[in-house]
Design a protein around this motif. Structure first.
Motif, PDB file in Angstrom:
ATOM      1  N   ALA A 168       0.838  -1.195   0.000  1.00  0.00           N
ATOM      2  CA  ALA A 168       0.000   0.000   0.000  1.00  0.00           C
ATOM      3  C   ALA A 168       0.870   1.241   0.000  1.00  0.00           C
ATOM      4  O   ALA A 168       2.025   1.218   0.445  1.00  0.00           O
ATOM      5  CB  ALA A 168      -0.924   0.003   1.216  1.00  0.00           C
ATOM      6  N   ARG A 169       0.287   2.331  -0.488  1.00  0.00           N
ATOM      7  CA  ARG A 169       0.986   3.610  -0.531  1.00  0.00           C
ATOM      8  C   ARG A 169       0.013   4.716  -0.121  1.00  0.00           C
ATOM      9  O   ARG A 169      -1.210   4.545  -0.209  1.00  0.00           O
ATOM     10  CB  ARG A 169       1.531   3.895  -1.937  1.00  0.00           C
ATOM     11  CG  ARG A 169       2.422   2.800  -2.508  1.00  0.00           C
ATOM     12  CD  ARG A 169       3.228   3.319  -3.687  1.00  0.00           C
ATOM     13  NE  ARG A 169       4.331   4.165  -3.213  1.00  0.00           N
ATOM     14  CZ  ARG A 169       5.110   4.885  -4.011  1.00  0.00           C
ATOM     15  NH1 ARG A 169       4.884   4.889  -5.329  1.00  0.00           N
ATOM     16  NH2 ARG A 169       6.093   5.613  -3.517  1.00  0.00           N
ATOM     17  N   PRO A 170       0.522   5.865   0.298  1.00  0.00           N
ATOM     18  CA  PRO A 170      -0.362   6.998   0.538  1.00  0.00           C
ATOM     19  C   PRO A 170      -1.192   7.311  -0.708  1.00  0.00           C
ATOM     20  O   PRO A 170      -0.714   7.198  -1.849  1.00  0.00           O
ATOM     21  CB  PRO A 170       0.604   8.136   0.881  1.00  0.00           C
ATOM     22  CG  PRO A 170       1.790   7.430   1.479  1.00  0.00           C
ATOM     23  CD  PRO A 170       1.920   6.168   0.684  1.00  0.00           C
ATOM     24  N   ASP A 171      -2.438   7.710  -0.486  1.00  0.00           N
ATOM     25  CA  ASP A 171      -3.384   7.895  -1.591  1.00  0.00           C
ATOM     26  C   ASP A 171      -2.833   8.787  -2.698  1.00  0.00           C
ATOM     27  O   ASP A 171      -3.036   8.510  -3.893  1.00  0.00           O
ATOM     28  CB  ASP A 171      -4.686   8.513  -1.066  1.00  0.00           C
ATOM     29  CG  ASP A 171      -5.453   7.564  -0.151  1.00  0.00           C
ATOM     30  OD1 ASP A 171      -5.180   6.345  -0.195  1.00  0.00           O
ATOM     31  OD2 ASP A 171      -6.325   8.047   0.601  1.00  0.00           O
ATOM     32  N   ALA A 172      -2.133   9.850  -2.324  1.00  0.00           N
ATOM     33  CA  ALA A 172      -1.718  10.836  -3.318  1.00  0.00           C
ATOM     34  C   ALA A 172      -0.734  10.291  -4.350  1.00  0.00           C
ATOM     35  O   ALA A 172      -0.649  10.819  -5.469  1.00  0.00           O
ATOM     36  CB  ALA A 172      -1.101  12.060  -2.616  1.00  0.00           C
ATOM     37  N   VAL A 173       0.017   9.240  -3.996  1.00  0.00           N
ATOM     38  CA  VAL A 173       1.022   8.707  -4.916  1.00  0.00           C
ATOM     39  C   VAL A 173       0.708   7.288  -5.369  1.00  0.00           C
ATOM     40  O   VAL A 173       1.464   6.702  -6.142  1.00  0.00           O
ATOM     41  CB  VAL A 173       2.433   8.724  -4.271  1.00  0.00           C
ATOM     42  CG1 VAL A 173       2.855  10.142  -3.947  1.00  0.00           C
ATOM     43  CG2 VAL A 173       2.481   7.850  -3.031  1.00  0.00           C
ATOM     44  N   ALA A 174      -0.404   6.742  -4.915  1.00  0.00           N
ATOM     45  CA  ALA A 174      -0.663   5.310  -5.125  1.00  0.00           C
ATOM     46  C   ALA A 174      -0.883   4.956  -6.586  1.00  0.00           C
ATOM     47  O   ALA A 174      -0.344   3.974  -7.103  1.00  0.00           O
ATOM     48  CB  ALA A 174      -1.865   4.874  -4.294  1.00  0.00           C
ATOM     49  N   GLY A 175      -1.705   5.714  -7.272  1.00  0.00           N
ATOM     50  CA  GLY A 175      -2.066   5.335  -8.630  1.00  0.00           C
ATOM     51  C   GLY A 175      -3.038   4.154  -8.609  1.00  0.00           C
ATOM     52  O   GLY A 175      -3.442   3.677  -7.544  1.00  0.00           O
ATOM     53  N   PRO A 176      -3.401   3.641  -9.774  1.00  0.00           N
ATOM     54  CA  PRO A 176      -4.366   2.539  -9.832  1.00  0.00           C
ATOM     55  C   PRO A 176      -3.747   1.227  -9.346  1.00  0.00           C
ATOM     56  O   PRO A 176      -2.542   1.008  -9.505  1.00  0.00           O
ATOM     57  CB  PRO A 176      -4.716   2.448 -11.321  1.00  0.00           C
ATOM     58  CG  PRO A 176      -3.528   3.026 -12.026  1.00  0.00           C
ATOM     59  CD  PRO A 176      -2.994   4.102 -11.123  1.00  0.00           C
ATOM     60  N   PRO A 177      -4.546   0.352  -8.740  1.00  0.00           N
ATOM     61  CA  PRO A 177      -4.030  -0.952  -8.296  1.00  0.00           C
ATOM     62  C   PRO A 177      -3.529  -1.776  -9.469  1.00  0.00           C
ATOM     63  O   PRO A 177      -4.040  -1.674 -10.593  1.00  0.00           O
ATOM     64  CB  PRO A 177      -5.249  -1.610  -7.637  1.00  0.00           C
ATOM     65  CG  PRO A 177      -6.178  -0.486  -7.323  1.00  0.00           C
ATOM     66  CD  PRO A 177      -5.954   0.546  -8.388  1.00  0.00           C
ATOM     67  N   GLY A 178      -2.519  -2.622  -9.194  1.00  0.00           N
ATOM     68  CA  GLY A 178      -1.987  -3.506 -10.213  1.00  0.00           C
ATOM     69  C   GLY A 178      -2.927  -4.652 -10.528  1.00  0.00           C
ATOM     70  O   GLY A 178      -3.917  -4.887  -9.815  1.00  0.00           O
ATOM     71  N   PRO A 179      -2.630  -5.417 -11.586  1.00  0.00           N
ATOM     72  CA  PRO A 179      -3.541  -6.485 -12.033  1.00  0.00           C
ATOM     73  C   PRO A 179      -3.731  -7.599 -11.014  1.00  0.00           C
ATOM     74  O   PRO A 179      -4.783  -8.242 -10.994  1.00  0.00           O
ATOM     75  CB  PRO A 179      -2.871  -7.005 -13.311  1.00  0.00           C
ATOM     76  CG  PRO A 179      -1.428  -6.577 -13.209  1.00  0.00           C
ATOM     77  CD  PRO A 179      -1.459  -5.286 -12.462  1.00  0.00           C
ATOM     78  N   ARG A 180      -2.729  -7.845 -10.146  1.00  0.00           N
ATOM     79  CA  ARG A 180      -2.885  -8.935  -9.173  1.00  0.00           C
ATOM     80  C   ARG A 180      -3.968  -8.622  -8.149  1.00  0.00           C
ATOM     81  O   ARG A 180      -4.594  -9.543  -7.597  1.00  0.00           O
ATOM     82  CB  ARG A 180      -1.548  -9.228  -8.488  1.00  0.00           C
ATOM     83  CG  ARG A 180      -0.511  -9.824  -9.425  1.00  0.00           C
ATOM     84  CD  ARG A 180       0.676 -10.400  -8.686  1.00  0.00           C
ATOM     85  NE  ARG A 180       1.505  -9.381  -8.049  1.00  0.00           N
ATOM     86  CZ  ARG A 180       2.723  -9.622  -7.569  1.00  0.00           C
ATOM     87  NH1 ARG A 180       3.226 -10.857  -7.632  1.00  0.00           N
ATOM     88  NH2 ARG A 180       3.440  -8.654  -7.014  1.00  0.00           N
TER      89      ARG A 180
END
Length: 417
Positions: free
Chosen positions: A263-275
Motif C-alpha cells: 500500500a501507498r499513501p493515496d496521493a502517490v498510489a495510482g491505480p491498483p496492479g492487475p494482481r
C-alpha cells in the motif's frame, strides 16, 4: 497495536460502526491461547472468553469482539518468531526482495511494527539500512535489542506513529507481518501506519487470507489475539481509513495461506496492479464479497473436530500413545474446541524454552523439550503447527525409526507414516 480495547456491550463493527453483525463461527469459550500455565497455577481457575466470530453485514469485515485488552496479552509474550527456521528464512527473502524493489540503502529508513525478537530487522541491520522495531512485548523486544536491532517498546497508534516520525523521520518502508489481524483499534492503528510512512513511501502487510482460511478449514487460526480476518476487499476498506491505497498483492504459502499487501499513501498510489483484481475476483467467486457467502463454514469445522477426536479415542483404545509437536496459539484453539486433554494427548513438545515445564491453557497438557519424543518413541505425533508441514516433516523424520507416524489435523485429518 494500540493498548485500548473497545467497551463491552452490543457487538459493533470496529471498521464501519454497524451493529448488524451475524455469526460466522462459534467455537465456544477458551482461555487466551498464549497464556501458558505454570505448575503452580494448575489448581487455580482460568478465565475463558467466547470465541464467537461474526461478519459485518455492511462492510463484510469478519471479526471477534475485543474481549481482551492487548496489554494483558502482549506485555509478556510467549511467541518468539526466531524459533521457526523457515519463518526467519522467509523474512530474509522479503528483506532482500524489498531492498531491490524499493532501492533501499544506507540513506533509507525501515520500520517494522510488531517486530518481535528481531527475526526480520536483523537482516535489515546486516544490510546497513537504518531501521527501528516497534514491539509492545517487553521480553521479546529485549531479545531483539540483544541482536543489535533498535527496538521501541510501544503499541502503535496515531500518536506513537507521529512521535516516531518526529524523532527518526518518515519511513521509506513500514512492514508488518501477522499483526494487522491483532488490532482491536484498527482505525487508530491504520492512522499510525500513515503517520510513520513517508509521503512517497510504502507499507507492506502480511496477514492470513480469509479465503484460504475458509477453503482449507483453518479454524484453529481463530483465537482472541486475532480480532479480524481479512479479504483483500476488507483490507482495502480498512487501509482507506488511514489514507492508504492497496496497489499490489501477493499470495503466500505462509501460515497456511497469506496475502502480502503493498500500500501507498493515496496521493502517490495510482491505480491498483492487475494482481489486486485477480485476487478480488477469486474472493468474489468464493462468495466472500456477500454476507450470505460466509455461511456454511461451521459445518466443515465440526467435521474436522469429529475426525480428530475419533482418531484419538481409537488410538487410546488400541493402547497407542499420541503426543504433540509444538505448542502454538492455533494448537490451543484446536485442543480446546475438540476437548482434548492429557488422556488423549499425553504431552506436547516445543523448541521455545519459555514454554518448557508449562501447560497448555485450558487443556492443561504438559509441554516438554523436543528430545522427549525420541526418548519415549510414541506411536503418533500430532503436529499442531501444521502450517510448517515441510519444515517439521524434515525435523521429525526420525519418528520413522520406530515405525511412528505424523498426524496432521488441518485441512483434514491425515496420518503420514
Amino acid at each position: 497495536m494500540t493498548g485500548a480495547a473497545a467497551p463491552r456491550g452490543e457487538p459493533t463493527c470496529r471498521l464501519c460502526g454497524s451493529q448488524h453483525l451475524r455469526t460466522f463461527l462459534d467455537l465456544g469459550a477458551t482461555p487466551p491461547c498464549e497464556l501458558f500455565l505454570t505448575a503452580d497455577a494448575l489448581d487455580l481457575p482460568e478465565v475463558t472468553y467466547p470465541l464467537h466470530v461474526r461478519v459485518c453485514e455492511r462492510c463484510l469485515l469478519v471479526q471477534l469482539p475485543p474481549l481482551i485488552d492487548p496489554d494483558e496479552t502482549f506485555t509478556e509474550y510467549a511467541y518468539f518468531s526466531s524459533y521457526s527456521t523457515s519463518w526467519v528464512e522467509h523474512a530474509h527473502r522479503f528483506v532482500d526482495d524489498a531492498a531491490e524493489r524499493l532501492g533501499l540503502g544506507p540513506d533509507s529508513f525501515v520500520v517494522e511494527v510488531a517486530s518481535n525478537d528481531g527475526y526480520l530487522l536483523q537482516h535489515v541491520v546486516a544490510r546497513g539500512i537504518p531501521c527501528l522495531g516497534i514491539e509492545p512485548s517487553v521480553n521479546v523486544g529485549a531479545a531483539a535489542r540483544e541482536k543489535g536491532v533498535p527496538t521501541l517498546t510501544a503499541f502503535l497508534g496515531a500518536e506513537t506513529g507521529a512521535r516516531v516520525r518526529a524523532e527518526h523521520g518518515p519511513a521509506d518502508l513500514v512492514c508488518l507481518n501477522n499483526v494487522y489481524a491483532h488490532i482491536p483499534d484498527v482505525l487508530g492503528f491504520t492512522k499510525g501506519l500513515r503517520a510513520l510512512v513517508a509521503d512517497d513511501g510504502w507499507v507492506s502487510i502480511e496477514v492470513q487470507h480469509l479465503l484460504t482460511l475458509v477453503q482449507r478449514n483453518q479454524f484453529d487460526t481463530v483465537y482472541h489475539e486475532h480480532f479480524q480476518y481479512y479479504t483483500v476487499l476488507t483490507a482495502q476498506r480498512a487501509l482507506a481509513t488511514g489514507g492508504l491505497t492497496v496497489v499490489d498483492v501477493e499470495l503466500l504459502d505462509t501460515h497456511g495461506g497469506s496475502i502480502r499487501l503493498w500500500a501507498r499513501p493515496d496521493a502517490v498510489a495510482g491505480p491498483p496492479g492487475p494482481r489486486v483484481a485477480e485476487v478480488l475476483a477469486a474472493e468474489k467467486a468464493a462468495g466472500l464479497h456477500t454476507v450470505d457467502g460466509h455461511d456454511g463454514f461451521a459445518a466443515s469445522v465440526s467435521a474436522i473436530r469429529d475426525d480428530l477426536v475419533e482418531f484419538l479415542i481409537d488410538a487410546r483404545r488400541a493402547g497407542a500413545t499420541v503426543v504433540g509437536y509444538g505448542a502454538p496459539g492455533k494448537g490451543n484453539t484446536l485442543l480446546n474446541y475438540c476437548g482434548v486433554r492429557p488422556d488423549l494427548l499425553t504431552y506436547t513438545v516445543d523448541r521455545n524454552p519459555y514454554k518448557h515445564g508449562r501447560f497448555t491453557p485450558g487443556t492443561r497438557i504438559p509441554i516438554h523439550e523436543p528430545d522427549r519424543i525420541a526418548k519415549d518413541r510414541p506411536a503418533y505425533v500430532l503436529v499442531l503447527p501444521w502450517n510448517l508441514r515441510e519444515e517439521l516433516t524434515e525435523q521429525l523424520a526420525y519418528v520413522r525409526e520406530w515405525g511412528g507416524a505424523l498426524v496432521f489435523p488441518i485441512p483434514r485429518l491425515e496420518i503420514v507414516r
